[in-house]
Scaffold this motif. Sequence first.
Motif, PDB file in Angstrom:
ATOM      1  N   GLN A 171       0.834  -1.214   0.000  1.00  0.00           N
ATOM      2  CA  GLN A 171       0.000   0.000   0.000  1.00  0.00           C
ATOM      3  C   GLN A 171       0.867   1.262   0.000  1.00  0.00           C
ATOM      4  O   GLN A 171       0.486   2.278  -0.591  1.00  0.00           O
ATOM      5  N   ALA A 172       2.038   1.208   0.651  1.00  0.00           N
ATOM      6  CA  ALA A 172       2.952   2.345   0.599  1.00  0.00           C
ATOM      7  C   ALA A 172       3.429   2.585  -0.828  1.00  0.00           C
ATOM      8  O   ALA A 172       3.555   3.736  -1.279  1.00  0.00           O
ATOM      9  N   ALA A 173       3.684   1.506  -1.553  1.00  0.00           N
ATOM     10  CA  ALA A 173       4.108   1.644  -2.952  1.00  0.00           C
ATOM     11  C   ALA A 173       3.013   2.286  -3.788  1.00  0.00           C
ATOM     12  O   ALA A 173       3.281   3.146  -4.642  1.00  0.00           O
ATOM     13  N   LYS A 174       1.777   1.902  -3.554  1.00  0.00           N
ATOM     14  CA  LYS A 174       0.669   2.500  -4.311  1.00  0.00           C
ATOM     15  C   LYS A 174       0.566   3.992  -4.027  1.00  0.00           C
ATOM     16  O   LYS A 174       0.303   4.787  -4.939  1.00  0.00           O
ATOM     17  N   ARG A 175       0.772   4.391  -2.768  1.00  0.00           N
ATOM     18  CA  ARG A 175       0.740   5.818  -2.460  1.00  0.00           C
ATOM     19  C   ARG A 175       1.845   6.561  -3.209  1.00  0.00           C
ATOM     20  O   ARG A 175       1.623   7.649  -3.744  1.00  0.00           O
ATOM     21  N   GLN A 176       3.021   5.977  -3.243  1.00  0.00           N
ATOM     22  CA  GLN A 176       4.139   6.627  -3.922  1.00  0.00           C
ATOM     23  C   GLN A 176       3.889   6.737  -5.422  1.00  0.00           C
ATOM     24  O   GLN A 176       4.401   7.649  -6.084  1.00  0.00           O
ATOM     25  N   LEU A 177       3.092   5.813  -5.951  1.00  0.00           N
ATOM     26  CA  LEU A 177       2.751   5.861  -7.372  1.00  0.00           C
ATOM     27  C   LEU A 177       1.546   6.751  -7.647  1.00  0.00           C
ATOM     28  O   LEU A 177       1.090   6.849  -8.789  1.00  0.00           O
ATOM     29  N   GLY A 178       1.007   7.389  -6.601  1.00  0.00           N
ATOM     30  CA  GLY A 178      -0.133   8.279  -6.774  1.00  0.00           C
ATOM     31  C   GLY A 178      -1.473   7.587  -6.754  1.00  0.00           C
ATOM     32  O   GLY A 178      -2.508   8.219  -7.000  1.00  0.00           O
ATOM     33  N   GLU A 179      -1.495   6.297  -6.444  1.00  0.00           N
ATOM     34  CA  GLU A 179      -2.739   5.527  -6.430  1.00  0.00           C
ATOM     35  C   GLU A 179      -3.339   5.574  -5.019  1.00  0.00           C
ATOM     36  O   GLU A 179      -3.440   4.564  -4.324  1.00  0.00           O
ATOM     37  N   ILE A 180      -3.734   6.761  -4.599  1.00  0.00           N
ATOM     38  CA  ILE A 180      -4.213   6.964  -3.229  1.00  0.00           C
ATOM     39  C   ILE A 180      -5.485   6.174  -2.976  1.00  0.00           C
ATOM     40  O   ILE A 180      -5.652   5.550  -1.916  1.00  0.00           O
ATOM     41  N   GLY A 181      -6.389   6.188  -3.940  1.00  0.00           N
ATOM     42  CA  GLY A 181      -7.642   5.449  -3.755  1.00  0.00           C
ATOM     43  C   GLY A 181      -7.407   3.964  -3.609  1.00  0.00           C
ATOM     44  O   GLY A 181      -7.991   3.315  -2.722  1.00  0.00           O
ATOM     45  N   ALA A 182      -6.546   3.419  -4.456  1.00  0.00           N
ATOM     46  CA  ALA A 182      -6.250   1.988  -4.367  1.00  0.00           C
ATOM     47  C   ALA A 182      -5.560   1.653  -3.053  1.00  0.00           C
ATOM     48  O   ALA A 182      -5.837   0.617  -2.428  1.00  0.00           O
ATOM     49  N   SER A 183      -4.672   2.554  -2.604  1.00  0.00           N
ATOM     50  CA  SER A 183      -4.000   2.332  -1.325  1.00  0.00           C
ATOM     51  C   SER A 183      -5.001   2.357  -0.184  1.00  0.00           C
ATOM     52  O   SER A 183      -4.948   1.508   0.720  1.00  0.00           O
ATOM     53  N   ASN A 184      -5.929   3.307  -0.200  1.00  0.00           N
ATOM     54  CA  ASN A 184      -6.937   3.372   0.862  1.00  0.00           C
ATOM     55  C   ASN A 184      -7.840   2.149   0.858  1.00  0.00           C
ATOM     56  O   ASN A 184      -8.225   1.642   1.921  1.00  0.00           O
ATOM     57  N   ASP A 185      -8.186   1.678  -0.344  1.00  0.00           N
ATOM     58  CA  ASP A 185      -8.988   0.452  -0.416  1.00  0.00           C
ATOM     59  C   ASP A 185      -8.236  -0.714   0.219  1.00  0.00           C
ATOM     60  O   ASP A 185      -8.812  -1.519   0.959  1.00  0.00           O
ATOM     61  N   GLY A 186      -6.935  -0.795  -0.084  1.00  0.00           N
ATOM     62  CA  GLY A 186      -6.135  -1.858   0.505  1.00  0.00           C
ATOM     63  C   GLY A 186      -6.043  -1.749   2.011  1.00  0.00           C
ATOM     64  O   GLY A 186      -6.111  -2.750   2.731  1.00  0.00           O
ATOM     65  N   MET A 187      -5.899  -0.506   2.506  1.00  0.00           N
ATOM     66  CA  MET A 187      -5.832  -0.310   3.947  1.00  0.00           C
ATOM     67  C   MET A 187      -7.158  -0.635   4.629  1.00  0.00           C
ATOM     68  O   MET A 187      -7.189  -1.178   5.735  1.00  0.00           O
ATOM     69  N   ALA A 188      -8.252  -0.304   3.976  1.00  0.00           N
ATOM     70  CA  ALA A 188      -9.566  -0.623   4.551  1.00  0.00           C
ATOM     71  C   ALA A 188      -9.752  -2.135   4.653  1.00  0.00           C
ATOM     72  O   ALA A 188     -10.261  -2.649   5.664  1.00  0.00           O
ATOM     73  N   LYS A 189      -9.326  -2.852   3.624  1.00  0.00           N
ATOM     74  CA  LYS A 189      -9.415  -4.314   3.668  1.00  0.00           C
ATOM     75  C   LYS A 189      -8.491  -4.878   4.734  1.00  0.00           C
ATOM     76  O   LYS A 189      -8.851  -5.808   5.463  1.00  0.00           O
ATOM     77  N   LEU A 190      -7.295  -4.302   4.832  1.00  0.00           N
ATOM     78  CA  LEU A 190      -6.347  -4.780   5.830  1.00  0.00           C
ATOM     79  C   LEU A 190      -6.865  -4.527   7.239  1.00  0.00           C
ATOM     80  O   LEU A 190      -6.739  -5.382   8.122  1.00  0.00           O
TER      81      LEU A 190
END
Length: 1024
Positions: A771-790
């Motif tokens: 999820q940190a990698a997704k944030r660095q790539l600008g994929e904030i929504g995808a990272s938040n979705d991953g964090m919500a699932k986690l």
Amino acid sequence: MRSLSRIPLIILALFALAASASASDHLRHVDDATLRSVFFIDHKEGWVVGDEGVILHTLNGGKTWHRQPTGLRSSLRSVHFLTPDVGWVVGREELPYGMGSVGVILFTSDGGLEWKRQLPNTLPGLNHVRFVDRMNGFFLGDGSDPFPSGVFKTADAGKSWEPVAGPRTTTWLAGDFYVSKNGILVGGASRLATLRGDKSTLADRTDWLDGRDITSVQILEKKALAVGQGGLVVSSVSGGAKWGLPQTILPVEVQGNCDFHAVCAVKNKLWIVGRPGSFVLTSADAGATWRLDKTGQSLPLHGVFFFDEKTGWTVGDAGIILASSDGGKTWTAQHQAGKRAAAMTIHSMNENAPVDTLALLGACDGYLTTSLRVSAPDSSTVGWGLSLDARRYAAAARLAGGLTGETLWHFPVPQHLAGCDKRTILAHWNQLHANRAEEELIRQLVLSLRIWRPSIVVSEHSGSKIPLSSLLGEAVQEAVRRAADAKAFPEQLGELGLEPWTVRKVFSLGEGTGSALTQNNDEPKQRLHASVGDFAAAAHALLVDTYTPLPKRRTHDLLIGGAGKGKVERHWMEGLEHKVGDSRRDVKLDDTTDVKLMQALLNRRGVIELAENLDDPARTLKLVPIALDKLPDEHAAAAAFAIAGRYAERGQWYLAQEVYLYLVDRFPAHPLSPQAYRWLIRLNTSSEARRRHELKHFAVADPINLVKKKGPPLTEEKIVKVGHVVPEAAQGILSRTDVRDWNKGSLELTKRLAGFGPAYSFDAGTQFCLQAAKRQLGEIGASNDGMAKLRKFVPSGPRHDAAHAELWLTDRSLPTPRRLARTRYTEVRPYLDGKFDDPCWKDWKPLVLANAVSDTTKAYLTEAMFAFDQEFFYIALKCKHPAGQRVAPVKPRARDADVDAFDRVSILLDLDRDYATYYHLEVDQRGCVRDSCWGDRSWNPRWFVAVHSTEDCWQIEAAIPLGELTGERITQQTAWAFNLVRILPGRGVQSWSQPADVQPRPEGMSLLLFQTGGARPMMKEAAP
């Protein structure tokens, strides 16, 4: 409480690993494997399970036993049959480098002619299986992030399983159940609980149990009875909700020598077995009175089963099976591969465990060898993973070629105590042993010597500079003397049935002061198909959190016995006789030399030595893959892993990356590959590593180009619901594409790792990196979705809290995270003198550290403040202490000083919030500093420290250039993960957020928010 979905029970037949992770797989000493559980379906037919994947079967009451193949080396812990055909076995496999464990589930529908593995690499390690009827059953095992309760149930005869809700646990070791499907659970670190419906609930107070493992429980007509370490026997008349005080069923001095491992009940008749295995306790009146019956042997027993009040069996170490036909009064051996140990290693901590010596004596030379670790992790302070340390230690000893490894629970060592002097260590233990810690230590060592009766002992040196090692070395020599004395600890001899024992030789590890015997770990051994060091590497990996090479050589000083003073021993066993079936394996030594094998071993060692040359990294990196390509597959994978691990250990991360990539490309399905993927994912998501790359800290060379060889395919697993997987049709692990790009590569690597099963792909630590990698790539929504699932997948604990904090950063309507901290911008740079009289510290409420281990905050108050400007990150620390404890500042101060013995503060800074890689800055009361990045001490940032000390306080004012940490802008949205930890050696640990300890626990970090106020944007690239 979260709603838990079911886990489809599907045999992942296509999920098969292609190669062995260890050179030891061809040496499976199944005859002397520790046996752990026994079950009989009638008077004649029964099964026994144990280490090395062993399942034994009898049709004649145990007169003859035959092994049923499983194809596993797992430690099988429990067996239960519903009918003569339908049965279940569960067990565990310990994963390397602190990854935890995975459960092993075997099912048969034909009496064990064929055992089928189910849900591989899905559940955590399992210890117990029981069915209350044909439809309803339970698995009990380790708690984990996704499965905190460690309990799983089925209501459809095992077609599907679902986790049971409940609090996080260490591990459940056993349970017993009512017909109503309610039950009682017992486990590690004094865990007791009830199971009611779909939820487990911890029993009322158990702190008086001192952290002992509770190993077994039986439900009787009017009460329940549980047993455990330290001769523990407790009972409950409330269905397990409340428990009485420990019962004295033997004379106090006798019961204190016992560890009870299992209890069995038939109506109101009870049997208890354990360590030593020289006796079985029997009660005919539900535990009101007890009878002690001798077994005729001393090795520990781990399982007991009675089919009726007369007919029973017990099993234990060295493959022993004992049978009784008179209710336990007399016992007859049905199976036994050894009666004693030829050698015993005794040591203090995991890092001192000589698994290479175990490999040489046990696996190579065939001597029955056991290992004893005297100190244990403190169950009240360690993380969940370390609470399972004793089980990992036993698995390591077995994997190295020993019989087993035992841990004395009596002598816990909190991390803050490890480097303290002998007096401080003994003072801590005296609190647990009524000021008789030294005598108790010797008593337990004497007991171990009389149980295992070794001819030689290898321990630590009494002259060691490490206080704990020196203390143990002294105690071992005294214990050897007293073990032979019939007047010493007589209760061990009379009541327990042991005998005095004379150890013939005592060796110490490596101080070089006596008659030295040298052990060459690089020498190829034909029987091992490896050098001793390479053979023992897999065992060593279970004892450490990161790759650490074993020493190339060990010296052993002869302290007692042997050829005489000044004479060098050629072998530990020189002049001693050992017989097969008593203290030695039936090892057939081949006088002929396998020239091809020995040449391959020499070539493997040559490749590793070639990789040691870092003078010309470009040339080295070109030559290493060429040499690896020439090795047979079974040697090339292990050699590549060792080379990459050594590069990583030395901080040469680029070189490590290239060799790890070589490993996973050539051997994508090898059991060593998951650890390579995990390391690569962390590297590819680490902003700290990226910054070091920008600052040119690493040796670089051209990437390794590899023509990918064919390998066995793995199932690609599609995530259907958080925490559960369904396999699709067979697909190969994804091919390598663009994996060298920072952050982007980690997404590809995670897909590859998923091929190894949920235990790897759903690992919370790996998910945070992703999820940190997704944030660095600008994929904030995808990272938040991953964090919500986690956050949903991990229902509680620090990982859950960290996932919530990440979601809060983008949605401030959520509850504020725990222990939030802030740092503010300053226009005026502080003058570093340690006095805090600068404008940046005025009117700024300090952070106050709380107790993490022990209670120290009243006498040792700790406060901290942070500030920053366009160039520097500033740190202010105020550490109180009682008057008279002042230590004068040191001048000049060396870099990376030894600060372990001093009052100090650790600062963890995780800039990308992956909770895996971080900067670690340490400063002690003298003003001395030590720093590392992701464990690499070669990271030497430029930072400035001033210390000011008084009679009751020391203060630190420090500044570190932001350019040493990051090349990115600091904005109002910048947030780092961080923690502050004060270590008071011998006293305790404090921290801002928890969990925390001496060894960093990154999962315990919280958020540090930057407040820029009206400052202009800080374009940064400070000079390195």
